[in-house]
Enzyme design. Structure first.
Site, PDB file in Angstrom:
ATOM      1  N   CYS A  60       0.819  -1.146   0.155  1.00  0.00           N
ATOM      2  CA  CYS A  60      -0.021  -0.036  -0.205  1.00  0.00           C
ATOM      3  C   CYS A  60       0.930   1.262   0.095  1.00  0.00           C
ATOM      4  CB  CYS A  60      -1.118  -0.005   1.036  1.00  0.00           C
ATOM      5  SG  CYS A  60      -2.367   1.242   0.894  1.00  0.00           S
ATOM      6  N   HIS A  69      -3.109  -4.951   1.510  1.00  0.00           N
ATOM      7  CA  HIS A  69      -2.856  -5.219   2.750  1.00  0.00           C
ATOM      8  C   HIS A  69      -2.752  -6.836   3.295  1.00  0.00           C
ATOM      9  CE1 HIS A  69      -2.371  -1.164   4.601  1.00  0.00           C
ATOM     10  NE2 HIS A  69      -3.309  -0.732   3.682  1.00  0.00           N
ATOM     11  N   GLU A  74      -1.184  -8.123   5.414  1.00  0.00           N
ATOM     12  CA  GLU A  74      -1.071  -8.521   6.654  1.00  0.00           C
ATOM     13  C   GLU A  74      -2.580  -8.618   7.452  1.00  0.00           C
ATOM     14  OE1 GLU A  74      -1.120  -4.134   6.339  1.00  0.00           O
ATOM     15  OE2 GLU A  74      -0.470  -5.660   5.137  1.00  0.00           O
TER      16      GLU A  74
END
Length: 187
Positions: free
Chosen positions: A76, A165, A167
């Site tokens: 990002c 993202h 994560e």
């Protein structure tokens, strides 16, 4: 075990640390330029790219990161920071031969989740005020992922950049495994 640094000055740091542990690597939070010593790869996390860029200038990270000869993953805002330009005046690393459309999908309320392809696998991608690649500036930039024709993942040399993202989703580990296999362990 490989040591993967996570630029720890702003953004989704803890979530990246957890993901790095899941791929059997050692996470190392990078808060100062001296922390860059001894890492095998670096992750530049999502967050606010202008803020991260200004902090990188203040802490002396720009030239140090540019001179690293290790694999780098930008997610990002990390993708934005690695790019050559955004159309906005902000500090950038300028290591990846692409231009970026910041917040290409709109504001925070326009954030969304979607299945996309990465390395031949489907990944549940979380897009939060996500960028897109605007223009590819050299032939050595390879497209890794698209969303409805828009480029959301690229690689060039030892750099991988994605606009989502990993994560923040359970199967986001696919992106870290891809980075590990194709960049960190590629010797």
């Amino acid at each position: 075990m490989k040591i993967i640094g996570i630029l720890g000055i702003q953004g989704d740091i803890e979530e990246h640390e957890d993901a790095v542990k899941k791929i059997n690597c050692i996470p190392k939070r990078i808060r100062t330029v001296n922390d860059l010593e001894g890492i095998d790869a670096l992750i530049i996390p999502g967050g606010e790219s202008t803020t991260i860029g200004k902090l990188m200038v203040s802490y002396g990270f720009i030239d140090k990161i540019r001179n690293l000869k290790i694999p780098i993953l930008g997610t990002c805002a990390g993708m934005v920071l690695l790019s050559k330009g955004t159309g906005k005046k902000q500090p950038l690393l300028e290591m990846l031969n692409v231009t970026i459309k910041r917040n290409a999908y709109g504001s925070q309320k326009d954030s969304f989740e979607k299945e996309i392809e990465l390395g031949g696998k489907t990944i549940h991608a979380v897009f939060i005020r996500a960028p897109q690649v605007g223009e590819i500036l050299s032939n050595d930039v390879e497209i890794l992922s698209k969303d409805d024709g828009n480029i959301v993942g690229v690689k060039q040399g030892n750099i991988m950049a994605i606009s989502f993202h990993p994560e923040l989703s359970d199967d986001g580990i696919i992106a870290y495994e891809y980075f590990l296999k194709n960049f960190v362990e590629k010797d």
